[in-house]
Design an enzyme around this catalytic site. Structure first.
Site, PDB file in Angstrom:
ATOM      1  NE  ARG A 126     134.865  79.298  64.288  1.00  0.00           N
ATOM      2  CZ  ARG A 126     135.371  80.191  63.457  1.00  0.00           C
ATOM      3  NH1 ARG A 126     136.511  79.810  62.826  1.00  0.00           N
ATOM      4  NH2 ARG A 126     134.888  81.440  63.014  1.00  0.00           N
ATOM      5  CD  GLU A 149     134.282  95.338  59.526  1.00  0.00           C
ATOM      6  OE1 GLU A 149     134.708  96.072  59.640  1.00  0.00           O
ATOM      7  OE2 GLU A 149     134.592  94.094  59.909  1.00  0.00           O
TER       8      GLU A 149
END
Length: 182
Positions: A69, A106
């Site tokens: 993005r 993560e």
């Protein structure tokens, strides 16, 4: 959502144009969807204009956009301030010789890559992405650019998720954000 700069009325319009989708892509996540911002031509233009107003005249020669993005916001900003756009991509997406930087996710690690020769030592860069969460991708982009002698002037994002403390991971690098999630 609240803004870093409540004085500018454009911020409220930008914030209201961002759709929040609960439990996507998994339970507990409040996904900040910029596709609705892109559909609102006034809010999208205001987003670009706010960044351009901030960075015009700052002697920035490189706008580095983080995949994917950052590719939406980076090119119009780069054109408006007279800088080149450099894509920071995921592995095996760039066809030429690359340098890469590994970063933690993560669950595991990933890499960010940039074409060799895309930037030169001594250039001044802005790193742009749509959102900062934990800050891992921005830290990787900073490291990648600094490894080749580029001065990172600032990182910029449309949205910040402050509860994930990504800003803290940037160390002394400034971060400019238009909208903070609440």
């Amino acid at each position: 959502m609240a803004s870093q700069d409540e004085q500018d009325p454009r911020i409220a319009k930008i914030s209201s144009a961002i759709r929040v989708i609960p439990n996507f892509p998994k339970p507990g996540i409040m996904f900040q969807d910029i596709t609705t911002l892109l559909l609102d031509t006034k809010a999208f233009r205001d987003t670009i204009d706010l960044f351009v107003e901030r960075y015009r005249g700052k002697d920035i020669s490189v706008v580095a956009g983080v995949e994917a993005r950052g590719f939406i916001f980076g090119p119009p900003i780069a054109l408006a301030i007279g800088a080149k756009f450099v894509p920071m991509r995921k592995p095996n997406k760039l066809p030429g010789e690359v340098i890469s930087e590994e970063y933690s996710l993560e669950y595991g690690t990933d890499k960010m890559e940039m074409h060799v020769g895309a930037v030169q030592a001594g250039e001044r860069a802005l790193i742009i992405d749509d959102l900062i969460a934990t800050g891992g991708t921005l830290v990787a982009a900073i490291r990648l650019l600094e490894r080749v002698g580029v001065h990172v002037v600032e990182c910029a994002c449309v949205i910040e998720l402050p509860e994930l403390k990504g800003r803290e991971r940037l160390g002394d690098k400034p971060l400019f954000v238009l909208v903070s999630s609440t």
